[in-house]
Design a protein around this motif. Structure first.
Motif, PDB file in Angstrom:
ATOM      1  N   VAL A 145       1.014  -1.492  -0.092  1.00 44.79           N
ATOM      2  CA  VAL A 145       0.179  -0.148  -0.312  1.00 44.79           C
ATOM      3  C   VAL A 145       0.595   1.145   0.079  1.00 44.79           C
ATOM      4  CG1 VAL A 145      -2.186   1.333   1.699  1.00 44.79           C
ATOM      5  CG2 VAL A 145      -1.494  -1.097   1.078  1.00 44.79           C
ATOM      6  N   TYR A 146       0.975   2.280  -1.191  1.00 43.03           N
ATOM      7  CA  TYR A 146       1.780   3.178  -1.478  1.00 43.03           C
ATOM      8  C   TYR A 146       0.768   4.444  -0.982  1.00 43.03           C
ATOM      9  CZ  TYR A 146       3.841   0.276  -4.046  1.00 43.03           C
ATOM     10  OH  TYR A 146       4.598  -0.927  -4.692  1.00 43.03           O
ATOM     11  N   SER A 147       0.521   4.556   0.744  1.00 44.48           N
ATOM     12  CA  SER A 147       0.104   5.751   1.670  1.00 44.48           C
ATOM     13  C   SER A 147       0.764   6.896   2.144  1.00 44.48           C
ATOM     14  CB  SER A 147      -1.106   5.059   2.261  1.00 44.48           C
ATOM     15  OG  SER A 147      -1.482   5.617   2.632  1.00 44.48           O
ATOM     16  N   PRO A 148       0.870   7.404   2.210  1.00 41.95           N
ATOM     17  CA  PRO A 148      -0.797   8.937   1.839  1.00 41.95           C
ATOM     18  C   PRO A 148       0.370   8.547   0.158  1.00 41.95           C
ATOM     19  CG  PRO A 148       0.633   9.720   3.055  1.00 41.95           C
ATOM     20  CD  PRO A 148       1.690   9.125   3.222  1.00 41.95           C
ATOM     21  N   VAL A 149      -1.239   9.814  -0.740  1.00 40.99           N
ATOM     22  CA  VAL A 149      -0.764   9.665  -2.139  1.00 40.99           C
ATOM     23  C   VAL A 149      -0.949  10.821  -1.976  1.00 40.99           C
ATOM     24  CG1 VAL A 149      -1.565   8.910  -4.284  1.00 40.99           C
ATOM     25  CG2 VAL A 149      -1.866   7.200  -2.867  1.00 40.99           C
ATOM     26  N   PRO A 150       0.332  11.445  -2.464  1.00 41.80           N
ATOM     27  CA  PRO A 150       0.062  13.021  -2.805  1.00 41.80           C
ATOM     28  C   PRO A 150      -1.578  13.564  -4.051  1.00 41.80           C
ATOM     29  CG  PRO A 150       2.240  12.037  -3.579  1.00 41.80           C
ATOM     30  CD  PRO A 150       1.297  10.820  -3.033  1.00 41.80           C
ATOM     31  N   GLU A 151      -2.045  14.894  -3.407  1.00 43.26           N
ATOM     32  CA  GLU A 151      -3.506  15.181  -4.014  1.00 43.26           C
ATOM     33  C   GLU A 151      -2.757  15.844  -5.222  1.00 43.26           C
ATOM     34  OE1 GLU A 151      -3.413  19.277  -1.237  1.00 43.26           O
ATOM     35  OE2 GLU A 151      -4.374  18.570  -2.519  1.00 43.26           O
ATOM     36  N   ASP A 152      -1.635  15.603  -5.773  1.00 41.79           N
ATOM     37  CA  ASP A 152      -1.422  15.927  -6.975  1.00 41.79           C
ATOM     38  C   ASP A 152      -0.704  15.140  -7.894  1.00 41.79           C
ATOM     39  OD1 ASP A 152       1.839  17.564  -7.130  1.00 41.79           O
ATOM     40  OD2 ASP A 152       1.130  15.964  -5.864  1.00 41.79           O
ATOM     41  N   ALA A 153      -1.025  13.743  -7.216  1.00 40.03           N
ATOM     42  CA  ALA A 153      -0.654  12.922  -8.030  1.00 40.03           C
ATOM     43  C   ALA A 153      -1.194  12.356  -9.588  1.00 40.03           C
ATOM     44  CB  ALA A 153      -0.887  11.019  -7.531  1.00 40.03           C
ATOM     45  N   ARG A 207      -8.638   9.667 -11.380  1.00 43.25           N
ATOM     46  CA  ARG A 207      -8.184  10.922 -11.724  1.00 43.25           C
ATOM     47  C   ARG A 207      -7.804  11.572 -10.549  1.00 43.25           C
ATOM     48  NH1 ARG A 207     -13.739   9.543 -10.682  1.00 43.25           N
ATOM     49  NH2 ARG A 207     -14.494  10.497  -8.541  1.00 43.25           N
ATOM     50  N   THR A 208      -7.541  13.343 -10.625  1.00 44.01           N
ATOM     51  CA  THR A 208      -6.360  13.825 -10.003  1.00 44.01           C
ATOM     52  C   THR A 208      -7.218  13.456  -8.424  1.00 44.01           C
ATOM     53  OG1 THR A 208      -7.713  15.792 -10.382  1.00 44.01           O
ATOM     54  CG2 THR A 208      -5.721  15.465 -11.655  1.00 44.01           C
ATOM     55  N   LEU A 209      -6.452  13.944  -7.319  1.00 44.43           N
ATOM     56  CA  LEU A 209      -7.303  14.199  -6.090  1.00 44.43           C
ATOM     57  C   LEU A 209      -7.403  15.762  -5.386  1.00 44.43           C
ATOM     58  CD1 LEU A 209      -5.852  10.717  -4.673  1.00 44.43           C
ATOM     59  CD2 LEU A 209      -7.526  11.414  -5.743  1.00 44.43           C
ATOM     60  N   ASP A 263      -0.805  15.949   1.568  1.00 40.25           N
ATOM     61  CA  ASP A 263      -1.360  17.634   1.411  1.00 40.25           C
ATOM     62  C   ASP A 263       0.054  18.392   0.698  1.00 40.25           C
ATOM     63  OD1 ASP A 263      -1.257  21.024   2.540  1.00 40.25           O
ATOM     64  OD2 ASP A 263      -2.820  20.534   1.534  1.00 40.25           O
ATOM     65  N   VAL A 264      -0.347  18.878  -0.142  1.00 41.61           N
ATOM     66  CA  VAL A 264       0.170  19.649  -1.155  1.00 41.61           C
ATOM     67  C   VAL A 264      -0.247  21.416  -0.737  1.00 41.61           C
ATOM     68  CG1 VAL A 264       1.231  20.738  -3.827  1.00 41.61           C
ATOM     69  CG2 VAL A 264       0.385  17.823  -2.950  1.00 41.61           C
ATOM     70  N   ASN A 265       1.096  22.236  -1.302  1.00 43.03           N
ATOM     71  CA  ASN A 265       1.072  23.739  -0.426  1.00 43.03           C
ATOM     72  C   ASN A 265       0.403  24.163  -1.914  1.00 43.03           C
ATOM     73  OD1 ASN A 265       0.900  25.670   1.126  1.00 43.03           O
ATOM     74  ND2 ASN A 265       3.052  26.175  -0.150  1.00 43.03           N
ATOM     75  N   ASP A 266      -0.884  24.398  -2.047  1.00 36.01           N
ATOM     76  CA  ASP A 266      -1.969  24.310  -2.934  1.00 36.01           C
ATOM     77  C   ASP A 266      -2.956  25.629  -2.522  1.00 36.01           C
ATOM     78  OD1 ASP A 266      -4.223  22.222  -3.614  1.00 36.01           O
ATOM     79  OD2 ASP A 266      -3.288  22.745  -1.955  1.00 36.01           O
ATOM     80  N   ASN A 267      -2.284  26.517  -1.569  1.00 37.96           N
ATOM     81  CA  ASN A 267      -3.657  27.592  -0.636  1.00 37.96           C
ATOM     82  C   ASN A 267      -3.345  28.315  -0.237  1.00 37.96           C
ATOM     83  OD1 ASN A 267      -6.758  25.673  -0.810  1.00 37.96           O
ATOM     84  ND2 ASN A 267      -5.421  24.366  -0.512  1.00 37.96           N
ATOM     85  N   ALA A 268      -2.955  29.270  -0.983  1.00 36.80           N
ATOM     86  CA  ALA A 268      -1.996  30.547   0.436  1.00 36.80           C
ATOM     87  C   ALA A 268      -3.433  30.719   1.903  1.00 36.80           C
ATOM     88  CB  ALA A 268      -2.489  31.600  -0.643  1.00 36.80           C
ATOM     89  N   PRO A 269      -2.594  31.853   2.629  1.00 33.24           N
ATOM     90  CA  PRO A 269      -2.873  31.728   3.731  1.00 33.24           C
ATOM     91  C   PRO A 269      -4.415  32.618   3.661  1.00 33.24           C
ATOM     92  CG  PRO A 269      -0.772  32.232   4.511  1.00 33.24           C
ATOM     93  CD  PRO A 269      -1.092  31.792   2.991  1.00 33.24           C
TER      94      PRO A 269
END
Length: 822
Positions: free
Chosen positions: A347-355, A403-405, A439-445
């Protein structure tokens, strides 16, 4: 060419990317941990240098990990103790299957390790002693089965032969069963004679084929009894039956039958299991001793044993019973009684949300212990999730992203995998896999508001929090860890404000003064901890509100001191409404806090003067008469309009005279009174001199002692490495005020150390009067000696030449010296 062969060929081409080789090794059982099985990297032609990045690992069925791979050498190593008897029992050959999984790209290889038997088990008899009853009428050639010894080893290491101790009557005949196991029978070579010998004691030895061989012994006690001429005879020597594995207990399997030509008890037959029937068979089957019916007793399992060979015997009831033997072959028929079993290989977990879509999440293997259609399994997952299940090798499945996560929408997925076989009725199994999305850093504060306005009252306590900048970040972990930074457009802000990097609390480091600065504007940056980091800026404006913290300040006349008052002169007969002087004051506050009102608090003659409420101008309330007092003292109360009200007072001296000479004459008449404390000053000066002398002598003695010690130590050291330090002496404080040399408004504090070149001179300058000050200010701002000479003593009158100087005001206020009464 059949259709099945074509499909098999296509399947082989389809999995060529996954499986490139099948390898096989052989090792003896009980191999030490860490023993090398073989070099799988060399055998599979893999690149040894790329193995750390490709995450090579060994996958085998079951809970134990028997094998592992040394990534430095590529050798397949033994991880767990391997007991062939525990794994396979009597089954030979014994093999362990494993798979090699390599990533980047993903490749799957299968392999088999044959576990070779070693001679690590002794043969074992069911009991240490066997007893036989043999009639003397038994003719030569009769056979008597003996209890078989059991040896868990297989092949040459299993039980190979039996040996019988030397005796004149019996010989040993070793025979082989269908499964290859050995059993022994006693063969009567010479007829027994009970009158000659009533009993015999023999020793049966079981030997395996190991090197050296292992053995076991059993004592055989033979009782010779009188003859029972006829033994029972079975109507057939072998019986066959087929039974389903889910057959309930009590089901009839076979009915055996034997006959005996004897009459009476010697012809009554009793059926029983043979002595060398295994205990496991006795647990699964039961035999009716009277009818010979063989029935199911326990739970049969096709996956455990497909065929049972049961040995039965028929014995009559004679004094020396006759015995007959037969065997029953019971074939177990498979039914769909085993549900599929799903094993999660990786099991390859966690999976990056931009995989990217198609990313492998898990590897699965499916097994079913049943055979034929009962063991054919299909797998599928529940719909509506961004994953798919594919298979490119029998009984192996790959779980991939479809599909994308988006972790902010779904942080994890509990995926249900259902495996169903093709039996009738079908059986299924469910496996849950928890896949977490990293998580991937895709949201600004995100800030709660665009800007902040903060109102802080002046004279605040330093270090208080004044604002909490609130921000959120939907990311996770370091990507959501926010830090707050104050962007200092002005360098002075770093001394005034500070922000907590962790919680965004803005602190005021110093006490603010509304009179100094009213507004501060700054920028706060909120940055997350991602890579690369994202940030957001927000503006903060701090407004300083005014408090009534400043009392009115009198600019004219100057504030009262211990040696000076201010005198204004008015001529006799001055009419009412004449402005004599004016009290000038300011308030550093703002608004209502700075509005000043003037009130006459005290006067020598309250009816003579009045003061303006808002301008501080002092007028004559009536015309001055000749009988009015020549000197008037007014105390003016100044109040602001703050809350609470702050006030101060100003004292004004007014002389009623025609000329300045009259005032100077009055001042001359004031003789200085004797100072009762003048002797105290002398004693203090004397004490200071004595203490200074004692200190000087002490320091001189210490210096001489240090010099002596230094000369003594010079003989021990080639070079001087020590430095003589002087302890700074007490501060020399010259108080010019108490010494009478300088007025209280001008004094010097001198602090001296032992090194005069490093002495600090601290001077406190006198208060500089306003241009609106009184005429006495000219004297106060002059030389200190002149001021002390004129004001301190008031004993010298101006000469006629001095009085003739133009633009000079020689009026002096009466001064009270310290220690004198008014």
């Amino acid at each position: 060419v059949t259709t099945g062969q074509v499909l098999s060929l296509l399947l082989l081409f389809g999995v060529s990317d996954w499986v490139s080789a099948a390898i096989r090794y052989a090792i003896p059982e009980e191999a030490r941990r860490g023993s090398a099985v073989g070099n799988v990297v060399a055998d599979l032609a893999l690149d040894l240098g790329r193995l750390p990045g490709r995450r090579l690992r060994v996958v085998s069925g079951g809970n134990k990990k028997y094998f592992g791979v040394d990534l430095t050498s590529g050798a397949l190593l033994v991880n767990e103790r391997i007991d062939r008897e525990e794994l396979c029992g009597a089954l030979s050959p014994c093999s362990l299957s494993f798979e090699i999984v390599v990533e980047n790209p993903l490749e799957l290889y299968s392999g088999t390790v044959e576990i070779q038997d070693i001679n690590d088990n002794d043969p074992v008899f069911p009991s240490s002693q066997a007893r036989l009853e043999i009639s003397e009428s038994v003719t030569a050639g009769a056979r008597f089965p003996l209890e078989s010894a059991q040896d868990p080893d297989v092949g040459i290491n299993s039980l190979q032969t039996y040996q019988l101790s030397a005796n004149p009557n019996f010989a040993l005949d070793v025979q082989t069963r269908v499964d290859g196991s050995k059993y022994a029978e006693l063969v009567l070579e010479k007829q027994l004679d009970r009158e000659e010998q009533r009993e015999l004691n023999l020793v049966l030895t079981a030997l395996d084929g190991g090197s050296p061989p292992r053995s076991a012994h059993v004592q055989i006690h033979i009782d010779v009894v009188d003859a029972n001429d006829n033994a029972p005879v079975f109507n057939q020597s072998t019986y066959k039956a087929r039974v389903r594995e889910n057959t309930p207990s009590g089901t009839l399997v076979a009915r055996i039958s034997a006959y005996d030509l004897d009459d009476g008890p010697n012809g009554d037959i009793v059926y029983s299991f043979s002595s060398h029937t295994p205990a496991k068979v006795r647990e699964l089957f039961s035999l009716d001793s009277a009818t010979g019916e063989l029935r199911v007793k326990g739970q049969l399992d096709y996956e455990e044993a497909k065929l049972y060979e049961i040995y039965l015997q028929a014995k009559d009831k004679g004094v020396v019973p006759g015995v007959a033997h037969c065997k029953v072959l019971v074939e177990v028929v498979d039914v769909n009684d085993n549900a599929p079993e799903v094993t999660v290989t990786s099991v390859y977990s966690p999976v990056p949300e931009d995989a990217a879509p198609g990313t492998v999440v898990a590897l699965l293997s499916v097994t079913d212990l049943d055979s034929h259609d009962n063991g054919l399994v299909n797998c599928f997952i529940s719909p509506g999730i961004p994953f798919m299940l594919s298979s490119s090798l029998k009984n192996y499945y790959t779980l991939k992203t479809e599909r994308t996560l988006d972790r902010e929408k779904a942080a994890e997925y509990n995926i249900t995998i259902t495996a169903k076989d093709s039996g009738s009725p079908p059986l299924s199994a469910v496996k849950h896999i928890l896949v977490q999305v990293s998580d991937v850093n895709d949201n600004a504060p995100r800030l709660s508001q665009d800007s902040y306005d903060v109102y802080v009252p002046e004279n605040n306590v330093p270090g208080i929090p004044i604002l909490n900048v609130s921000a959120t970040d939907p990311d996770l972990g370091r990507n959501a860890h926010l830090s707050y930074t104050l962007l200092q457009g002005d360098t002075t802000f770093g001394h005034l404000f500070s922000i907590n990097r962790e919680n965004g609390t803005l602190y005021l480091l110093t006490s603010l003064d509304h009179e100094d600065q009213v507004e501060f504007s700054m920028m706060v940056q909120v940055q997350d901890g991602g890579s690369p980091p994202l940030d957001t800026n927000v503006s903060v404006s701090v407004f300083v509100t005014d408090l009534n913290d400043n009392a009115p300040t009198v600019l004219y006349p100057h504030p009262n001191t211990t040696t000076t008052t201010y005198t204004d002169v008015v001529a006799p007969g001055t009419p009412a409404g004449h402005m004599v002087t004016k009290v000038v004051a300011v308030d550093a506050d703002a608004g209502y806090n700075a509005w000043i009102s003037y009130t006459l608090l005290q006067a020598t003659d309250p009816s003579l003067f009045s003061v303006g409420l808002h301008n501080g101008e002092i007028f004559t309330a009536r015309q001055l008469r000749e009988d009015d007092a020549p000197e008037h003292t007014l105390i003016i109360l100044l109040k602001d309009h703050g809350e609470p009200v702050l006030s101060t007072s100003a004292t004004i001296s007014i002389s009623v005279a025609e000329m300045v000479k009259e005032v100077l004459t009055d001042l001359t008449d004031v003789a200085p009174a004797s100072d009762p404390r003048r002797h105290v000053t002398f004693y203090l000066i004397l004490a200071v001199i004595l203490v200074s002398a004692a200190f000087f002598i002490t320091m001189l003695s210490v210096g001489i002692f240090k010099c002596y010690k230094w000369r003594k130590s010079k003989e021990l050291y080639n070079s001087s490495r020590s430095t003589t330090y002087r302890t700074p002496g007490p501060f020399q404080h010259i108080d010019a005020v108490r010494g009478g040399f300088t007025p209280p408004s001008f004094y010097h504090q001198v602090y001296l150390t032992t090194d005069s070149r490093q002495s600090d001179l601290l001077c406190k300058k006198p208060f500089t009067s306003s241009p609106l000050g009184s005429r006495q200010g000219t004297i106060r701002n002059g030389e200190p000696g002149l001021y002390h000479q004129i004001v301190g003593t008031a004993s010298r009158l101006p000469t006629p030449a001095e009085q003739a100087q133009p633009n000079t005001d020689w009026r002096f206020s009466q001064t009270q010296r310290p220690g004198t009464s008014g």
